[in-house]
Motif scaffolding. Structure first.
Motif, PDB file in Angstrom:
ATOM      1  N   SER A   1       6.964  -3.675   5.918  1.00 32.71           N
ATOM      2  CA  SER A   1       5.830  -3.483   6.825  1.00 32.71           C
ATOM      3  C   SER A   1       4.495  -3.515   6.084  1.00 32.71           C
ATOM      4  O   SER A   1       3.496  -4.018   6.614  1.00 32.71           O
ATOM      5  CB  SER A   1       5.973  -2.163   7.579  1.00 32.71           C
ATOM      6  N   GLN A   2       4.463  -3.007   4.852  1.00 34.79           N
ATOM      7  CA  GLN A   2       3.210  -2.987   4.103  1.00 34.79           C
ATOM      8  C   GLN A   2       2.833  -4.366   3.563  1.00 34.79           C
ATOM      9  O   GLN A   2       1.666  -4.608   3.245  1.00 34.79           O
ATOM     10  CB  GLN A   2       3.294  -2.002   2.939  1.00 34.79           C
ATOM     11  N   LEU A   3       3.796  -5.259   3.441  1.00 34.01           N
ATOM     12  CA  LEU A   3       3.531  -6.598   2.904  1.00 34.01           C
ATOM     13  C   LEU A   3       3.533  -7.667   3.982  1.00 34.01           C
ATOM     14  O   LEU A   3       3.488  -8.851   3.670  1.00 34.01           O
ATOM     15  CB  LEU A   3       4.567  -6.949   1.828  1.00 34.01           C
ATOM     16  N   THR A   4       3.596  -7.275   5.237  1.00 35.68           N
ATOM     17  CA  THR A   4       3.626  -8.236   6.338  1.00 35.68           C
ATOM     18  C   THR A   4       2.211  -8.613   6.755  1.00 35.68           C
ATOM     19  O   THR A   4       1.343  -7.744   6.878  1.00 35.68           O
ATOM     20  CB  THR A   4       4.380  -7.655   7.544  1.00 35.68           C
ATOM     21  N   GLY A   5       1.996  -9.903   6.978  1.00 32.32           N
ATOM     22  CA  GLY A   5       0.696 -10.381   7.424  1.00 32.32           C
ATOM     23  C   GLY A   5      -0.218 -10.719   6.255  1.00 32.32           C
ATOM     24  O   GLY A   5       0.198 -10.784   5.096  1.00 32.32           O
ATOM     25  N   ASP A   6      -1.491 -10.943   6.556  1.00 35.22           N
ATOM     26  CA  ASP A   6      -2.488 -11.246   5.526  1.00 35.22           C
ATOM     27  C   ASP A   6      -2.912  -9.949   4.856  1.00 35.22           C
ATOM     28  O   ASP A   6      -3.838  -9.261   5.300  1.00 35.22           O
ATOM     29  CB  ASP A   6      -3.709 -11.948   6.143  1.00 35.22           C
ATOM     30  N   THR A   7      -2.189  -9.592   3.810  1.00 38.22           N
ATOM     31  CA  THR A   7      -2.424  -8.317   3.149  1.00 38.22           C
ATOM     32  C   THR A   7      -3.453  -8.473   2.032  1.00 38.22           C
ATOM     33  O   THR A   7      -3.562  -9.522   1.405  1.00 38.22           O
ATOM     34  CB  THR A   7      -1.118  -7.768   2.553  1.00 38.22           C
ATOM     35  N   ASP A   8      -4.179  -7.399   1.811  1.00 40.49           N
ATOM     36  CA  ASP A   8      -5.173  -7.351   0.752  1.00 40.49           C
ATOM     37  C   ASP A   8      -4.566  -6.627  -0.439  1.00 40.49           C
ATOM     38  O   ASP A   8      -4.337  -5.418  -0.395  1.00 40.49           O
ATOM     39  CB  ASP A   8      -6.423  -6.622   1.248  1.00 40.49           C
ATOM     40  N   PHE A   9      -4.291  -7.381  -1.502  1.00 45.98           N
ATOM     41  CA  PHE A   9      -3.599  -6.793  -2.652  1.00 45.98           C
ATOM     42  C   PHE A   9      -4.527  -5.947  -3.521  1.00 45.98           C
ATOM     43  O   PHE A   9      -4.149  -5.551  -4.606  1.00 45.98           O
ATOM     44  CB  PHE A   9      -2.946  -7.893  -3.488  1.00 45.98           C
ATOM     45  N   ALA A  10      -5.725  -5.700  -3.037  1.00 49.76           N
ATOM     46  CA  ALA A  10      -6.610  -4.795  -3.752  1.00 49.76           C
ATOM     47  C   ALA A  10      -6.600  -3.397  -3.146  1.00 49.76           C
ATOM     48  O   ALA A  10      -7.205  -2.488  -3.690  1.00 49.76           O
ATOM     49  CB  ALA A  10      -8.038  -5.340  -3.749  1.00 49.76           C
ATOM     50  N   SER A  11      -5.920  -3.216  -2.033  1.00 45.23           N
ATOM     51  CA  SER A  11      -5.923  -1.927  -1.350  1.00 45.23           C
ATOM     52  C   SER A  11      -4.665  -1.147  -1.693  1.00 45.23           C
ATOM     53  O   SER A  11      -3.592  -1.722  -1.885  1.00 45.23           O
ATOM     54  CB  SER A  11      -5.994  -2.130   0.164  1.00 45.23           C
ATOM     55  N   PRO A  12      -4.757   0.180  -1.765  1.00 44.05           N
ATOM     56  CA  PRO A  12      -3.561   0.993  -2.054  1.00 44.05           C
ATOM     57  C   PRO A  12      -2.511   0.895  -0.970  1.00 44.05           C
ATOM     58  O   PRO A  12      -1.325   1.084  -1.247  1.00 44.05           O
ATOM     59  CB  PRO A  12      -4.139   2.412  -2.171  1.00 44.05           C
ATOM     60  N   GLU A  13      -2.917   0.594   0.273  1.00 41.74           N
ATOM     61  CA  GLU A  13      -1.942   0.490   1.354  1.00 41.74           C
ATOM     62  C   GLU A  13      -0.988  -0.687   1.159  1.00 41.74           C
ATOM     63  O   GLU A  13       0.122  -0.676   1.696  1.00 41.74           O
ATOM     64  CB  GLU A  13      -2.667   0.343   2.705  1.00 41.74           C
ATOM     65  N   THR A  14      -1.408  -1.692   0.404  1.00 42.63           N
ATOM     66  CA  THR A  14      -0.524  -2.813   0.075  1.00 42.63           C
ATOM     67  C   THR A  14       0.181  -2.584  -1.252  1.00 42.63           C
ATOM     68  O   THR A  14       1.391  -2.818  -1.382  1.00 42.63           O
ATOM     69  CB  THR A  14      -1.326  -4.122   0.015  1.00 42.63           C
ATOM     70  N   LEU A  15      -0.547  -2.114  -2.239  1.00 43.50           N
ATOM     71  CA  LEU A  15       0.038  -1.880  -3.556  1.00 43.50           C
ATOM     72  C   LEU A  15       1.116  -0.811  -3.521  1.00 43.50           C
ATOM     73  O   LEU A  15       1.963  -0.754  -4.417  1.00 43.50           O
ATOM     74  CB  LEU A  15      -1.057  -1.478  -4.550  1.00 43.50           C
ATOM     75  N   VAL A  16       1.110   0.042  -2.518  1.00 44.58           N
ATOM     76  CA  VAL A  16       2.118   1.084  -2.443  1.00 44.58           C
ATOM     77  C   VAL A  16       3.519   0.492  -2.314  1.00 44.58           C
ATOM     78  O   VAL A  16       4.515   1.124  -2.698  1.00 44.58           O
ATOM     79  CB  VAL A  16       1.819   2.026  -1.253  1.00 44.58           C
ATOM     80  N   ALA A  17       3.616  -0.741  -1.794  1.00 46.60           N
ATOM     81  CA  ALA A  17       4.929  -1.377  -1.669  1.00 46.60           C
ATOM     82  C   ALA A  17       5.590  -1.545  -3.035  1.00 46.60           C
ATOM     83  O   ALA A  17       6.816  -1.401  -3.173  1.00 46.60           O
ATOM     84  CB  ALA A  17       4.800  -2.730  -0.975  1.00 46.60           C
ATOM     85  N   PHE A  18       4.790  -1.838  -4.066  1.00 40.20           N
ATOM     86  CA  PHE A  18       5.355  -2.001  -5.404  1.00 40.20           C
ATOM     87  C   PHE A  18       5.782  -0.659  -5.984  1.00 40.20           C
ATOM     88  O   PHE A  18       6.793  -0.578  -6.690  1.00 40.20           O
ATOM     89  CB  PHE A  18       4.330  -2.682  -6.314  1.00 40.20           C
ATOM     90  N   ALA A  19       5.034   0.387  -5.688  1.00 34.35           N
ATOM     91  CA  ALA A  19       5.448   1.720  -6.131  1.00 34.35           C
ATOM     92  C   ALA A  19       6.749   2.131  -5.445  1.00 34.35           C
ATOM     93  O   ALA A  19       7.638   2.734  -6.071  1.00 34.35           O
ATOM     94  CB  ALA A  19       4.345   2.732  -5.839  1.00 34.35           C
ATOM     95  N   LEU A  20       6.879   1.789  -4.178  1.00 31.97           N
ATOM     96  CA  LEU A  20       8.128   2.075  -3.475  1.00 31.97           C
ATOM     97  C   LEU A  20       9.290   1.287  -4.081  1.00 31.97           C
ATOM     98  O   LEU A  20      10.395   1.818  -4.272  1.00 31.97           O
ATOM     99  CB  LEU A  20       7.975   1.730  -1.995  1.00 31.97           C
ATOM    100  N   GLY A  21       9.052   0.006  -4.385  1.00 34.47           N
ATOM    101  CA  GLY A  21      10.106  -0.806  -4.993  1.00 34.47           C
ATOM    102  C   GLY A  21      10.518  -0.284  -6.356  1.00 34.47           C
ATOM    103  O   GLY A  21      11.708  -0.250  -6.689  1.00 34.47           O
ATOM    104  N   LEU A  22       9.556   0.132  -7.161  1.00 31.08           N
ATOM    105  CA  LEU A  22       9.880   0.679  -8.477  1.00 31.08           C
ATOM    106  C   LEU A  22      10.662   1.978  -8.347  1.00 31.08           C
ATOM    107  O   LEU A  22      11.584   2.248  -9.135  1.00 31.08           O
ATOM    108  CB  LEU A  22       8.591   0.907  -9.273  1.00 31.08           C
ATOM    109  N   THR A  23      10.333   2.782  -7.369  1.00 30.21           N
ATOM    110  CA  THR A  23      11.077   4.019  -7.141  1.00 30.21           C
ATOM    111  C   THR A  23      12.531   3.722  -6.786  1.00 30.21           C
ATOM    112  O   THR A  23      13.458   4.374  -7.288  1.00 30.21           O
ATOM    113  CB  THR A  23      10.416   4.833  -6.021  1.00 30.21           C
ATOM    114  N   LEU A  24      12.749   2.736  -5.920  1.00 32.55           N
ATOM    115  CA  LEU A  24      14.124   2.347  -5.589  1.00 32.55           C
ATOM    116  C   LEU A  24      14.870   1.844  -6.818  1.00 32.55           C
ATOM    117  O   LEU A  24      16.055   2.125  -7.008  1.00 32.55           O
ATOM    118  CB  LEU A  24      14.116   1.262  -4.519  1.00 32.55           C
ATOM    119  N   PHE A  25      14.174   1.091  -7.663  1.00 37.62           N
ATOM    120  CA  PHE A  25      14.788   0.587  -8.885  1.00 37.62           C
ATOM    121  C   PHE A  25      15.237   1.745  -9.775  1.00 37.62           C
ATOM    122  O   PHE A  25      16.348   1.731 -10.322  1.00 37.62           O
ATOM    123  CB  PHE A  25      13.804  -0.303  -9.633  1.00 37.62           C
ATOM    124  N   VAL A  26      14.388   2.747  -9.935  1.00 37.84           N
ATOM    125  CA  VAL A  26      14.735   3.899 -10.772  1.00 37.84           C
ATOM    126  C   VAL A  26      15.910   4.663 -10.175  1.00 37.84           C
ATOM    127  O   VAL A  26      16.815   5.105 -10.900  1.00 37.84           O
ATOM    128  CB  VAL A  26      13.509   4.813 -10.946  1.00 37.84           C
TER     129      VAL A  26
END
Length: 486
Positions: free
Chosen positions: A440-465
């Motif tokens: 949901s955070q990466l759907t659509g024309d997302t702005d990769f400078a905002s924390p609301e989009t970058l949080v998806a990578f933090a979530l992915g890294l958490t799942l990886f750990v």
């Protein structure tokens, strides 16, 4: 030239080299293969490898590096004013690529000429009208500078593709000539081919390792950018998930982790006993005919798309749990719930546990069973005290695979559990998982400078750990039981 045509040309040249190299080797030996150092086929394989492998490696490297170089150069043409209005260079470059693709499509369909695509300088109203004829819709916010950048992007891409075609086909031709030149009766073709194959195997393993490293590094870099804008304590310990791209977001991961672990736990409670008992029955009790029918029938579950499971949860399982359990017990009114997603996901995971466990149990030597039975143990005691401990490492691996599959599932959760990020013990309430929010955070024309989009990578890294910790825990359990068994 399209990439597919280049690939076919290189492969065709390699196959021709394989035939001609073998024939040349035989001619150099006077038609007697006994006078060759290696078998005739090795000489053909040598020419094939010399013509194909370097050319394909060059093409792969070119395709990886080319887009980054072109986008970097085109980005320099975009004024800072346009970037400020578009909120990020990524969104502006997305418009550039879309316009460039529209120009390519218009040229291919004959709506505009190639010269018009390169030199179009009319107002954007005319541009939109002409591109709209071929089904390319441009937003009203496209600036003239974006059109100019799109033309530059298209021109640079065309020049790069032409250069790549010439370089790849030229290298393939050089390799072909070089391979044919070295093809003589005394040439040690087998040694060269075996070294080349070994190098390719090493390269394949290296690519797999580097891919893993690249995935981790990409998540780490973007996660670092996220924590530069948002507090890590609020992310890991915040009890509220409420993203807002306009500001004032609360991005606590605890509700998402709770939903992920809760749904995964219910799925494993369903899948592990059913799958393990099915594996024990099929391997120890079922006859050959029944096993030949039952095992493929169970494995069919693994081939069903997850969207079908999601629809099954939405239409059948969810309403049934609501009508027969949630509403009579006063626990909920919605068909989307943790129990719905967990139950359907558990059904999906049954073949992951049963098939792997069955193969591992069958791999236990029959002599161990015979020894246990010879000492007076019953069949059930033999299974419990001999077969299962011996097969435990594989069973733990199967359960771990099922757990990882459950943690990473998305479609069943979207359709079966809803999208509510909250923490509750009630299994008949709607919740969501980490993977759903990543999407949901990466759907659509997302702005990769905002924390609301970058949080998806933090979530992915958490799942990886979390998955890594599961692997470490499984390894510890396996080693402990292996030492006890030995």
């Amino acid at each position: 030239m399209p990439v597919l045509w280049i690939l076919l040309c290189v492969l065709g040249l390699g196959l021709a080299g394989m035939v001609m190299g073998r024939a040349r080797a035989l001619r150099s030996a006077g038609g007697d293969a006994r006078h060759l150092h290696s078998l005739p086929g090795y000489y053909g394989y040598h020419v094939l490898i010399a013509a194909v492998v370097p050319a394909l490696l060059l093409m792969a490297a070119w395709l990886l590096i080319q887009p980054r170089i072109i986008e970097t150069r085109v980005a320099d043409l975009i004024p800072e004013r346009i970037v400020a209005e578009g909120s990020s260079i990524g969104l502006v470059m997305a418009d550039v690529r879309r316009v460039a693709e529209g120009l390519d499509l218009a040229v291919s369909k004959g709506s505009i000429s190639a010269d018009d695509a390169r030199n179009m300088r009319s107002d954007l109203t005319d541009v939109r009208a002409r591109l709209g004829e071929v089904g390319v819709a441009l937003g009203s916010d496209v600036q003239p500078e974006v059109l100019k950048a799109a033309q530059a992007y298209r021109g640079a891409k065309s020049i790069s593709n032409t250069a790549m075609t010439a370089a790849v086909l030229g290298l393939a031709l050089i390799g072909f000539v070089f391979g044919m030149y070295r093809t003589t009766a005394d040439f040690r073709a087998r040694n060269v081919v075996e070294r080349a194959v070994k190098a390719l195997l090493i390269l394949a393993s290296t690519i797999a390792i580097l891919t893993t490293v690249g995935i981790v590094m990409s998540m780490l870099l973007e996660t670092r950018n996220f924590f530069g804008q948002y507090s890590w304590t609020e992310f890991f310990f915040g009890p509220t998930w409420s993203p807002n791209f306009r500001g004032g977001s609360e991005l606590g991961i605890l509700p998402l982790l709770w939903g992920t672990l809760y749904i995964s736990l219910i799925a494993l409670v369903v899948a592990v006993p059913v799958g393990l008992f099915a594996a024990i029955y099929m391997s120890e009790y079922a006859g050959p005919k029944l096993r030949a029918t039952a095992k493929p029938a169970i494995e069919i579950l693994a081939g069903i798309p997850t969207i079908v499971y999601g629809l099954f949860a939405l239409i059948t399982v969810g309403p049934a749990l609501r009508d027969y359990f949630a509403q009579p017990l006063g626990l909920g009114e919605s068909s989307a719930s943790v129990a719905t997603a967990g139950l359907v996901m558990g059904i999906m995971l049954i073949p992951f546990v049963s098939s792997l466990s069955d193969d591992i149990i069958n791999a236990v030597p029959q002599a161990m069973r015979d020894g246990s039975l010879g000492l007076g143990a019953t069949k059930s005691e033999t299974i419990k005290q001999v077969v299962i401990p011996a097969a435990l490492p594989g069973i733990v691996g199967a359960i771990l695979l099922a757990a990882s599959r459950a943690i990473g599932e998305t479609m069943i959760v979207v359709l079966g559990a809803g999208a509510a990020a909250k923490m509750s013990l009630n299994p008949f309430e709607a919740m969501t998982t980490v993977t759903v929010k990543i999407v949901s955070q990466l759907t659509g024309d997302t702005d990769f400078a905002s924390p609301e989009t970058l949080v998806a990578f933090a979530l992915g890294l958490t799942l990886f750990v979390i998955t890594l910790c599961l692997n470490v825990l499984a390894l510890y359990i396996v080693r402990k039981y292996r030492e006890q068994y030995e």
